[in-house]
Design a protein around this motif. Sequence first.
Motif, PDB file in Angstrom:
ATOM      1  N   ALA A  71       1.895  22.974  16.760  1.00 37.42           N
ATOM      2  CA  ALA A  71       2.718  21.932  16.361  1.00 37.42           C
ATOM      3  C   ALA A  71       2.208  20.324  16.924  1.00 37.42           C
ATOM      4  O   ALA A  71       2.085  19.500  16.200  1.00 37.42           O
ATOM      5  N   THR A  72       1.700  20.559  18.197  1.00 34.91           N
ATOM      6  CA  THR A  72       1.385  19.544  18.752  1.00 34.91           C
ATOM      7  C   THR A  72      -0.134  18.865  17.887  1.00 34.91           C
ATOM      8  O   THR A  72      -0.102  17.693  17.889  1.00 34.91           O
ATOM      9  N   ARG A  73      -0.862  19.766  17.631  1.00 31.96           N
ATOM     10  CA  ARG A  73      -2.174  19.582  16.837  1.00 31.96           C
ATOM     11  C   ARG A  73      -1.658  18.836  15.551  1.00 31.96           C
ATOM     12  O   ARG A  73      -2.140  17.712  15.175  1.00 31.96           O
ATOM     13  N   VAL A  74      -0.807  19.419  14.832  1.00 36.82           N
ATOM     14  CA  VAL A  74      -0.351  18.945  13.541  1.00 36.82           C
ATOM     15  C   VAL A  74       0.425  17.590  13.607  1.00 36.82           C
ATOM     16  O   VAL A  74      -0.172  16.582  12.879  1.00 36.82           O
ATOM     17  N   LEU A  75       1.225  17.639  14.404  1.00 39.13           N
ATOM     18  CA  LEU A  75       1.970  16.096  14.535  1.00 39.13           C
ATOM     19  C   LEU A  75       1.112  15.198  15.024  1.00 39.13           C
ATOM     20  O   LEU A  75       1.453  14.080  14.742  1.00 39.13           O
ATOM     21  N   GLY A  76       0.406  15.388  15.816  1.00 41.25           N
ATOM     22  CA  GLY A  76      -0.481  14.564  16.369  1.00 41.25           C
ATOM     23  C   GLY A  76      -1.619  14.088  15.201  1.00 41.25           C
ATOM     24  O   GLY A  76      -1.603  12.630  15.412  1.00 41.25           O
ATOM     25  N   VAL A  77      -1.990  14.659  14.211  1.00 43.55           N
ATOM     26  CA  VAL A  77      -2.832  14.199  13.229  1.00 43.55           C
ATOM     27  C   VAL A  77      -1.735  13.301  12.438  1.00 43.55           C
ATOM     28  O   VAL A  77      -2.132  12.082  11.952  1.00 43.55           O
ATOM     29  N   VAL A 114       4.417  18.497   7.014  1.00 45.16           N
ATOM     30  CA  VAL A 114       3.283  18.715   6.037  1.00 45.16           C
ATOM     31  C   VAL A 114       3.856  18.804   4.535  1.00 45.16           C
ATOM     32  O   VAL A 114       3.162  18.449   3.821  1.00 45.16           O
ATOM     33  N   ARG A 115       4.878  19.408   4.381  1.00 40.40           N
ATOM     34  CA  ARG A 115       5.303  19.361   3.091  1.00 40.40           C
ATOM     35  C   ARG A 115       5.580  18.249   2.416  1.00 40.40           C
ATOM     36  O   ARG A 115       5.552  17.939   1.397  1.00 40.40           O
ATOM     37  N   LEU A 156       7.653  15.018  18.893  1.00 41.61           N
ATOM     38  CA  LEU A 156       8.963  15.587  18.339  1.00 41.61           C
ATOM     39  C   LEU A 156      10.228  14.213  18.313  1.00 41.61           C
ATOM     40  O   LEU A 156      10.691  13.928  17.304  1.00 41.61           O
ATOM     41  N   ARG A 157      10.238  13.889  19.447  1.00 39.20           N
ATOM     42  CA  ARG A 157      11.005  12.564  19.591  1.00 39.20           C
ATOM     43  C   ARG A 157      10.814  11.593  18.610  1.00 39.20           C
ATOM     44  O   ARG A 157      11.579  10.767  18.025  1.00 39.20           O
ATOM     45  N   ARG A 158       9.142  11.255  18.546  1.00 34.07           N
ATOM     46  CA  ARG A 158       8.828  10.075  17.616  1.00 34.07           C
ATOM     47  C   ARG A 158       8.978  10.221  16.207  1.00 34.07           C
ATOM     48  O   ARG A 158       9.506   9.744  15.567  1.00 34.07           O
ATOM     49  N   MET A 159       8.625  11.610  15.812  1.00 33.21           N
ATOM     50  CA  MET A 159       8.524  11.873  14.373  1.00 33.21           C
ATOM     51  C   MET A 159       9.976  12.464  13.931  1.00 33.21           C
ATOM     52  O   MET A 159      10.086  12.277  12.585  1.00 33.21           O
ATOM     53  N   GLY A 206       0.734  12.023  13.438  1.00 31.95           N
ATOM     54  CA  GLY A 206       1.214  10.682  14.020  1.00 31.95           C
ATOM     55  C   GLY A 206       0.038   9.300  13.941  1.00 31.95           C
ATOM     56  O   GLY A 206       0.295   8.193  13.724  1.00 31.95           O
ATOM     57  N   VAL A 207      -1.040   9.735  13.981  1.00 26.46           N
ATOM     58  CA  VAL A 207      -2.435   9.035  13.793  1.00 26.46           C
ATOM     59  C   VAL A 207      -2.434   8.335  12.424  1.00 26.46           C
ATOM     60  O   VAL A 207      -2.527   7.178  12.200  1.00 26.46           O
ATOM     61  N   ALA A 208      -2.101   9.356  11.328  1.00 27.31           N
ATOM     62  CA  ALA A 208      -1.930   8.816  10.061  1.00 27.31           C
ATOM     63  C   ALA A 208      -0.896   7.563   9.941  1.00 27.31           C
ATOM     64  O   ALA A 208      -1.085   6.867   9.174  1.00 27.31           O
ATOM     65  N   TYR A 209       0.280   7.939  10.549  1.00 19.07           N
ATOM     66  CA  TYR A 209       1.492   6.928  10.192  1.00 19.07           C
ATOM     67  C   TYR A 209       1.250   5.738  10.947  1.00 19.07           C
ATOM     68  O   TYR A 209       1.594   4.684  10.393  1.00 19.07           O
ATOM     69  N   ASP A 210       0.683   6.004  12.022  1.00 21.00           N
ATOM     70  CA  ASP A 210      -0.133   4.446  12.666  1.00 21.00           C
ATOM     71  C   ASP A 210      -1.095   3.830  11.965  1.00 21.00           C
ATOM     72  O   ASP A 210      -0.945   2.434  11.967  1.00 21.00           O
ATOM     73  N   GLY A 211      -1.835   4.368  11.269  1.00 22.15           N
ATOM     74  CA  GLY A 211      -2.827   3.832  10.059  1.00 22.15           C
ATOM     75  C   GLY A 211      -1.907   3.062   9.157  1.00 22.15           C
ATOM     76  O   GLY A 211      -2.197   2.072   8.708  1.00 22.15           O
ATOM     77  N   ALA A 212      -1.021   3.899   8.394  1.00 29.36           N
ATOM     78  CA  ALA A 212      -0.079   3.112   7.563  1.00 29.36           C
ATOM     79  C   ALA A 212       0.668   1.744   8.109  1.00 29.36           C
ATOM     80  O   ALA A 212       0.705   0.808   7.385  1.00 29.36           O
ATOM     81  N   GLU A 213       1.176   1.756   9.248  1.00 28.61           N
ATOM     82  CA  GLU A 213       1.921   0.516   9.835  1.00 28.61           C
ATOM     83  C   GLU A 213       0.785  -0.418  10.063  1.00 28.61           C
ATOM     84  O   GLU A 213       1.159  -1.574   9.808  1.00 28.61           O
ATOM     85  N   THR A 214      -0.505   0.088  10.603  1.00 28.68           N
ATOM     86  CA  THR A 214      -1.293  -0.862  10.498  1.00 28.68           C
ATOM     87  C   THR A 214      -1.593  -1.898   9.209  1.00 28.68           C
ATOM     88  O   THR A 214      -1.988  -3.098   9.319  1.00 28.68           O
ATOM     89  N   LEU A 215      -1.784  -1.038   8.403  1.00 27.43           N
ATOM     90  CA  LEU A 215      -2.159  -1.547   6.848  1.00 27.43           C
ATOM     91  C   LEU A 215      -1.058  -2.732   6.651  1.00 27.43           C
ATOM     92  O   LEU A 215      -1.364  -3.651   6.039  1.00 27.43           O
ATOM     93  N   LEU A 216      -0.035  -2.052   6.667  1.00 26.54           N
ATOM     94  CA  LEU A 216       1.277  -3.119   6.314  1.00 26.54           C
ATOM     95  C   LEU A 216       1.066  -4.416   7.099  1.00 26.54           C
ATOM     96  O   LEU A 216       1.500  -5.330   6.597  1.00 26.54           O
ATOM     97  N   ARG A 217       1.080  -4.420   8.455  1.00 28.85           N
ATOM     98  CA  ARG A 217       0.878  -5.678   9.209  1.00 28.85           C
ATOM     99  C   ARG A 217      -0.178  -6.467   8.667  1.00 28.85           C
ATOM    100  O   ARG A 217      -0.070  -7.614   8.787  1.00 28.85           O
ATOM    101  N   GLU A 218      -1.336  -5.609   8.519  1.00 28.16           N
ATOM    102  CA  GLU A 218      -2.499  -6.640   8.149  1.00 28.16           C
ATOM    103  C   GLU A 218      -2.574  -7.266   6.796  1.00 28.16           C
ATOM    104  O   GLU A 218      -2.666  -8.437   6.482  1.00 28.16           O
ATOM    105  N   TRP A 219      -1.719  -6.672   5.772  1.00 30.05           N
ATOM    106  CA  TRP A 219      -1.583  -7.029   4.573  1.00 30.05           C
ATOM    107  C   TRP A 219      -0.347  -7.811   4.085  1.00 30.05           C
ATOM    108  O   TRP A 219      -0.191  -8.538   3.144  1.00 30.05           O
ATOM    109  N   ALA A 220       0.458  -7.777   5.310  1.00 30.42           N
ATOM    110  CA  ALA A 220       1.867  -8.475   4.873  1.00 30.42           C
ATOM    111  C   ALA A 220       1.639  -9.740   4.601  1.00 30.42           C
ATOM    112  O   ALA A 220       2.489 -10.435   3.684  1.00 30.42           O
ATOM    113  N   PRO A 221       1.167 -10.545   5.268  1.00 26.97           N
ATOM    114  CA  PRO A 221       1.171 -11.964   5.020  1.00 26.97           C
ATOM    115  C   PRO A 221       0.367 -12.175   3.540  1.00 26.97           C
ATOM    116  O   PRO A 221       1.030 -13.337   2.776  1.00 26.97           O
ATOM    117  N   SER A 222      -0.387 -11.326   3.008  1.00 25.07           N
ATOM    118  CA  SER A 222      -0.896 -11.682   1.784  1.00 25.07           C
ATOM    119  C   SER A 222      -0.082 -10.892   0.732  1.00 25.07           C
ATOM    120  O   SER A 222      -0.348 -11.226  -0.404  1.00 25.07           O
TER     121      SER A 222
END
Length: 222
Positions: A174-180, A47-48, A36-39, A182-198
């Motif tokens: 809520a823990t199960r849903v927000l956990g999933v 989810v909406r 909750l503090r993170r999201m 959270g992993v999804a948003y981590d993936g988005a941030e990873t993509l941005l870091r990987e692609w940013a130089p290009s």
Amino acid sequence: MDALDRLAEPGLDLLARVDTLLAAGAPEGHPLWPLLRRMQVLPGEAVREFLDLHPAPLAGAGHAVRQLVRGYDDTCAMLADPVAWSGPAAAAYEDARAALLRHLDEGPESLVGRLESTAGYADALADWVEGSRLALARALAEVLRSAEAVMVHSAGPTGAEGDRSGALAAAEIATRVLGVLGVAYDGAETLLREWAPSLAETTWRDRVAGVLQHGGTTRIDH
């Protein structure tokens, strides 16, 4: 319509009840608190918002960007045509033409290189959305048939003495849903870091300037 769309109505109904129970506070020390503090959002609202993300527009954007490359290819082909003239002016033109060709389509820092990177990033985002929606659909399917869902549906009014079990069940869901998510948003941030130089803005790469000779003879070949 994918699996997440099909589960949206019953999933949002359950999560609305979860949000109502959590509005009174999650159990102290529960693993939900760090999420909750993170999201900074309750699961129903999260989810909406995620339901509005679809891979098709991103995949379409990648395709549209690749279509633009054809225009650059045509321009480069015109610039690459040999010119039937010689002399200082022709040499200066050749120097400028080579620099422009390099800027348009030579390596990842060229305009075409940036277009291809942008299209690749759009494709990667489309894959991320598709995979994240599938993961969220699986999480919703699990919580909808869980014992915690039954407890949430049968929970009394917020604040009632018998509502503690309902609040705990809501926190588990809520823990199960927000956990999933959270992993999804981590993936988005990873993509941005990987692609940013290009995806950085391309700049004109100066050529080594030659000495322009004046007063020479220009010859035009027939």
